[in-house]
Design an enzyme around this catalytic site. Structure first.
Site: not given
Ligand code: ADP
Length: 484
Positions: A180, A183, A233, A236-237, A255, A289, A388
């Site tokens: 995935k 976006e 990423g 928080e995510t 990571e 990162c 960061e």
């Molecule tokens: P940023 O906030 O800098 O865009 P993210 O950590 O949110 O970084 O995004 C890193 C990746 O994680 C992207 O591919 C994003 O689409 C994906 N992502 C974001 N939210 C979720 C989620 N709840 N579950 C799985 N993947 C996610």
């Protein structure tokens, strides 16, 4: 050298079970960050489509992929490397356009992506277990078995290279995958699917689904048939992905972010330290990162070093990625706002701007640009030290001496990497032992590469990618013991 991209013929649909699935529902636009204009609209894979992708990966795991010998897997991965190199001009142009990164960096990323496939191709037929001595009445041995269907959640700062970093060892170990991409930057992962097919990777072994994290990403990491999630990423995510994976006891590699120090001691080769600091902080406009986003410099050499640093940054070129500037745009308006806000907050709480400090577009470009910026932080609790920023912002901290530098270097919630410039081997090694981090660079920030294990401690995450360590997430060890 750039290559003309025919956006009309790019493969934008999800790639499932070896086929492109035509969709007519929601789309997410992907932008050229330099001009803020839409490059193309990428169809969103919803929960049902993600389930199809996981099903296809599960079928392939026990079906065609299981019948491919390790030697043939290895040959396929070598072919992937060759095909990436063959298509490097187009892939680099696409990566630079989609992410905004300078073209030479995009070219470096494409070569590194090829190198990941080449490196792990070399181990695919050498992953072997042990025999365990239990005495004359037993035979005991271990088997390395693929963990199963792996999910790869990819960030926007290194789109193809992060995909390759997880996918190559996963395939070498015999796993299947659903990828995935972010976006903001989905294009090269979508093209990679065609390259894998051309290299002979059977249908279903690698699937690519696109869409927002909370739709496509969340459906993927919540799917009960996903055995391992490789995530790169934000913190928080990452936590949310861990919670999802915990729901079906999937393993995870995390990571996450960093606030990594570059320590410069007065005895260092200061010209090399200066070049290293600039690269550490400003590569990919700081959207890295493992960026060296904090300069911790010994007081006795600070004035001279900072004057030279400012002069060099003052000469930086600034513009669209394809024109190969020193500093390109940030990936999105959202990211630009984030960087602008943290810089403003840090200034308010006492950080001093040495150069830059503003959101500022080059002439004739409507995109998302922030000036290369250096902030001098007098207080180690300042946001610019602890958070960061993920933009072209270097924070400077002045250290009284080596011990003070070590203390400052360590004092953040992150532990990804760290660098030191000094001629004193003993100090360099003491620093390496002292710092909580996954990698330490001595006298060359970003030293190492595909071969050197990489990952975090503290809020920077856990698990190791790259090198032989990077394989371990993708196989289980099964012990077989027989009483004779
Ligand atoms: P940023 O906030 O800098 O865009 P993210 O950590 O949110 O970084 O995004 C890193 C990746 O994680 C992207 O591919 C994003 O689409 C994906 N992502 C974001 N939210 C979720 C989620 N709840 N579950 C799985 N993947 C996610």
């Amino acid at each position: 050298m750039t290559q003309h991209i025919d956006f009309g013929s790019l493969p934008l649909n999800p790639f499932i079970d070896g086929k492109r699935i035509a969709l007519s529902g929601d789309v997410v636009p992907t932008y050229d960050p330099a001009s803020a204009s839409v490059l193309c609209n990428v169809p969103v894979s919803d929960e049902n489509l993600v389930a199809d992708a996981v099903r296809s990966a599960k079928r392939a795991l026990k079906g065609p992929w299981a019948k491919v010998t390790p030697a043939e897997r290895s040959r396929m991965l070598f072919r992937v490397a060759q095909l990436i190199r063959h298509d490097a001009a187009r892939l680099a142009t696409l990566e630079s356009l989609d992410s905004g990164k300078p073209l030479r960096e995009a070219k470096g990323d494409i070569e590194t992506s090829a190198r990941y496939f080449e490196y792990y191709a070399g181990i695919a037929d050498k992953l072997q277990g042990d025999t365990i001595p239990l005495g004359p009445d037993f035979v005991s041995f271990t088997l390395h078995e693929p963990v199963g269907v792996t999910a790869h959640i990819i960030p926007w700062n290194f789109p193809l290279v992060t995909t390759a970093r997880g996918l190559a060892p996963a395939l070498a170990a015999g796993c299947t995958a659903v990828v995935k991409p972010a976006e903001q930057t989905p294009l090269t992962a979508l093209v990679l699917a065609d390259i894998l097919t051309e290299a002979g990777v059977p249908p279903g072994v690698v699937n690519v689904v696109c869409g927002p994290g909370d739709v496509t990403g969340a459906s993927l990491v919540n799917h009960p048939d996903v055995a391992h999630v490789t995530f790169t990423g934000s913190v928080e995510t990452g936590k949310s992905v861990m919670r999802a994976a915990a729901g079906h006891v999937a393993s995870v590699t995390m990571e996450l972010g960093g606030k990594s120090p570059v320590v410069v001691l007065a005895d260092a080769n200061l010209d090399e330290a200066l070049a290293g600091t600039l690269k550490a902080a400003f590569m990919n406009a700081g959207q890295v990162c493992s960026a060296g986003s904090r300069l911790v410099i010994e007081k006795s050499c600070a004035d001279d070093f900072l004057a030279k640093l400012k002069a060099r940054i003052g000469d930086f070129t600034y513009g669209r990625g394809l024109d190969d500037p020193d500093i390109g745009p940030l990936v999105s308006d959202e990211q630009l706002q984030r960087v602008g806000n943290i810089v403003a907050q840090s200034r308010k709480s006492g950080a001093e701007v040495l150069i830059g400090g503003n959101v500022k577009r080059p002439a004739n470009l409507a995109g998302w640009f922030h000036e290369p910026t250096v902030l001098l932080a007098h207080d180690r609790r300042n946001q610019a030290v602890q958070e960061e920023i993920f933009g072209p912002v270097l924070t400077v901290q002045i250290a009284d001496d080596f011990d003070h530098a070590c203390e400052l270097a360590e004092d953040t919630p992150f532990g990804l990497v760290g660098g030191i410039y000094t001629k004193d081997v003993s100090k360099a090694l003491r620093f390496s032992r002292h710092l909580s981090a996954g990698q330490v660079f001595i006298n060359q920030y970003f030293a190492g590469g595909v071969e050197t294990p990489f990952g975090g401690t503290k809020n920077s995450g856990f698990g190791r990618e790259k090198g032989l360590e990077g394989l371990k997430a993708y196989y289980h060890v099964k012990t077989v013991t027989a009483r004779l």
